[in-house]
Design a protein around this motif. Structure first.
Motif, short mmCIF file in Angstrom:
data_model
loop_
_atom_site.label_atom_id
_atom_site.label_comp_id
_atom_site.label_asym_id
_atom_site.label_seq_id
_atom_site.Cartn_x
_atom_site.Cartn_y
_atom_site.Cartn_z
N ILE A 36 0.86 -1.19 0.00
CA ILE A 36 0.00 0.00 0.00
C ILE A 36 0.89 1.23 0.00
N ASP A 37 1.26 1.66 -1.20
CA ASP A 37 2.22 2.74 -1.36
C ASP A 37 1.59 4.03 -1.88
N LEU A 38 0.29 4.00 -2.14
CA LEU A 38 -0.45 5.16 -2.62
C LEU A 38 -1.77 5.24 -1.86
N PRO A 39 -2.46 6.39 -1.88
CA PRO A 39 -3.77 6.47 -1.22
C PRO A 39 -4.69 5.34 -1.68
N GLU A 98 -8.15 13.59 -7.07
CA GLU A 98 -7.55 14.91 -7.21
C GLU A 98 -7.83 15.76 -5.96
N PHE A 99 -9.06 15.68 -5.44
CA PHE A 99 -9.41 16.42 -4.22
C PHE A 99 -8.55 15.96 -3.05
N HIS A 100 -8.42 14.64 -2.90
CA HIS A 100 -7.64 14.09 -1.78
C HIS A 100 -6.18 14.53 -1.86
N GLN A 101 -5.63 14.55 -3.06
CA GLN A 101 -4.23 14.94 -3.23
C GLN A 101 -4.04 16.44 -2.99
N THR A 102 -5.05 17.23 -3.32
CA THR A 102 -4.97 18.68 -3.15
C THR A 102 -5.13 19.08 -1.69
N HIS A 103 -6.03 18.38 -0.98
CA HIS A 103 -6.30 18.70 0.42
C HIS A 103 -5.64 17.64 1.30
N ALA A 104 -4.41 17.91 1.66
CA ALA A 104 -3.62 16.93 2.40
C ALA A 104 -4.34 16.52 3.68
N GLY A 105 -4.38 15.22 3.93
CA GLY A 105 -5.02 14.73 5.13
C GLY A 105 -4.83 13.23 5.26
N ALA A 106 -5.20 12.71 6.43
CA ALA A 106 -5.10 11.28 6.66
C ALA A 106 -6.14 10.52 5.85
N ALA A 107 -7.28 11.17 5.59
CA ALA A 107 -8.37 10.48 4.90
C ALA A 107 -9.33 11.49 4.30
N THR A 108 -10.06 11.04 3.30
CA THR A 108 -11.17 11.79 2.74
C THR A 108 -12.39 10.88 2.76
N MET A 109 -13.46 11.37 3.36
CA MET A 109 -14.72 10.62 3.40
C MET A 109 -15.71 11.26 2.44
N CYS A 110 -16.33 10.46 1.58
CA CYS A 110 -17.39 10.97 0.73
C CYS A 110 -18.67 11.10 1.56
N VAL A 111 -19.38 12.19 1.37
CA VAL A 111 -20.61 12.43 2.11
C VAL A 111 -21.73 12.76 1.15
N ARG A 112 -22.93 12.55 1.62
CA ARG A 112 -24.13 12.80 0.82
C ARG A 112 -25.08 13.66 1.65
N GLU A 113 -25.68 14.67 1.03
CA GLU A 113 -26.64 15.49 1.76
C GLU A 113 -27.94 14.73 1.94
N TYR A 114 -28.45 14.76 3.16
CA TYR A 114 -29.68 14.05 3.49
C TYR A 114 -30.67 15.05 4.08
N TYR A 123 -14.26 6.02 0.70
CA TYR A 123 -13.17 6.71 1.38
C TYR A 123 -11.89 6.65 0.55
N LEU A 124 -11.02 7.62 0.81
CA LEU A 124 -9.63 7.56 0.35
C LEU A 124 -8.76 7.70 1.58
N VAL A 181 -9.11 14.99 8.57
CA VAL A 181 -10.00 14.10 7.83
C VAL A 181 -10.96 14.99 7.06
N ASN A 182 -10.88 14.95 5.76
CA ASN A 182 -11.67 15.84 4.91
C ASN A 182 -12.92 15.15 4.40
N MET A 183 -13.90 15.96 3.96
CA MET A 183 -15.10 15.37 3.38
C MET A 183 -15.28 15.86 1.95
N PHE A 184 -15.81 14.97 1.12
CA PHE A 184 -15.99 15.23 -0.30
C PHE A 184 -17.47 15.01 -0.62
N PRO A 185 -18.24 16.10 -0.81
CA PRO A 185 -19.68 15.95 -1.07
C PRO A 185 -19.94 15.32 -2.44
N ILE A 186 -20.83 14.34 -2.47
CA ILE A 186 -21.23 13.69 -3.72
C ILE A 186 -22.51 14.34 -4.22
#
Length: 348
Positions: free
Chosen positions: A216-219, A238-254, A288-289, A320-325
């Protein structure tokens, strides 16, 4: 400047200037726009040839020879939908426009069919029992239930492959032999598939401890194996690489509509009344990424769910960043979701 921006020309531009642009940019189209970049028309080498056959001089403004009703795409269209439109109308390019008809991109057949290979590993979670989908899952693991004519997990796999990904791990627990028999080593799709078997369920985060950490050498993409989505995985990366962090979680508006009038009070005195208010939340979308460091921090045989794992990262002060879908997304957890997937599949 992005390549497609070099194809934008003024309606008073001459055919001769348009030909020079076609030669310089080499995408075989120019897009005619007004000062606000609203699309007025397009001009291809075919349009140029037709104008020349009609003996129109090269000094003719492009507004007189352009296609004023071009086919266009919207920003949320999937690659498959764009390719379908291109095939139907025999197009090599498709301008992308926003709600105000402003040009925001250009899709070309060449780029769509020649995606670069991406080496990020992808971990698909396919070990669940699918209890809420019984009796369908009595004799079939949920990821192998078919939507249309293909299993859910195969649809997920093919979407990643269409974006250039080729390194896959699949976690198994319930009826693992059926999943292995269907997907094999991935050679049928020209990719690599390896299996991570959980003798006992370890949760969505615990299975990370069974991965070969030295590879596991890449996100790492992690995705539940019961989701249908048209999410653009390349945009997520691209978002994950731009916004440095341990993780990116995809989220959905409910949205949740309270079915009653809600009262705001101060003691016994009513301050306000809101009839059936709508509350909006971001919910976990199950995609997730993760940074390689986070993946390697999970020890073998550790039972932990992904939200708990990410909460630990947040508590430790790591981002830990979030990425809205905004694209199509459906969690096939219940029988009504499965039936909805069958109805909506054709539009995807």
């Amino acid at each position: 400047m992005k390549q497609w921006e070099q194809t934008l020309v003024d309606p008073e531009c001459s055919m001769e200037e348009a030909v020079a642009t076609l030669d310089r940019v080499a995408v075989r189209i120019v897009m005619i726009v007004d000062r606000q970049r609203r699309l007025l028309g397009t001009l291809t080498d075919g349009d140029i040839r037709r104008a020349l056959l009609k003996q129109r001089p090269l000094s003719t403004p492009v507004r007189e020879v352009m296609c004023s009703t071009p086919r266009t795409a919207e920003p949320n269209w999937s690659k498959e939908r764009i390719l379908t439109v291109m095939e139907k109308f025999q197009l090599l390019q498709l301008p992308v426009i926003d709600d105000e008809y402003k040009v925001i991109g250009l899709e070309t057949l060449h780029d769509l069919l020649n995606k670069p290979q991406r080496n990020n590993p992808v971990f698909l979670m396919a070990g669940g029992f699918g209890t809420r989908l019984r009796p369908l899952t009595h004799n079939c693991p949920k990821p192998l239930l078919k939507v249309g004519d293909k299993p859910i997990l195969e649809l997920i796999l093919e979407r990643f492959i269409s974006s250039g990904f080729h390194r896959f791990f699949i976690s198994t627990h319930y009826m693992p032999e059926m999943i292995r028999a269907h997907f094999g080593d991935g050679s049928r799709w020209g990719v690599s598939i390896r299996y991570i078997h959980e003798d006992a369920p370890l949760g969505t985060g615990g299975a990370l401890g069974l991965l070969p950490h030295d590879e596991i050498d890449l996100p790492l993409f992690v995705m539940n194996g019961d989701l249908l989505t048209t999410l653009d995985f390349e945009n997520l990366l691209e978002f994950h690489q731009t916004h440095a962090g341990a993780a990116t979680m995809c989220v959905r508006e409910y949205e949740y509509c309270v079915p009653y009038g809600v009262i705001q009070s101060d003691g016994h005195r009513i301050r306000s009344m809101v009839e059936k208010p709508v509350q909006r939340f971001f919910i976990n979308a199950g995609i997730y990424l993760l940074s390689p460091e986070l993946v390697k921090s999970v020890s073998a045989d550790t039972r932990v769910d992904m939200p708990t794992l990410l909460e630990h990262e947040i508590s430790a002060g790591r981002d830990v960043n979030m990425f809205p879908i905004h694209e199509y997304w459906l969690d096939i957890g219940r029988m009504e979701d499965f039936q909805r997937a069958q109805q909506e599949f054709g539009s995807l």
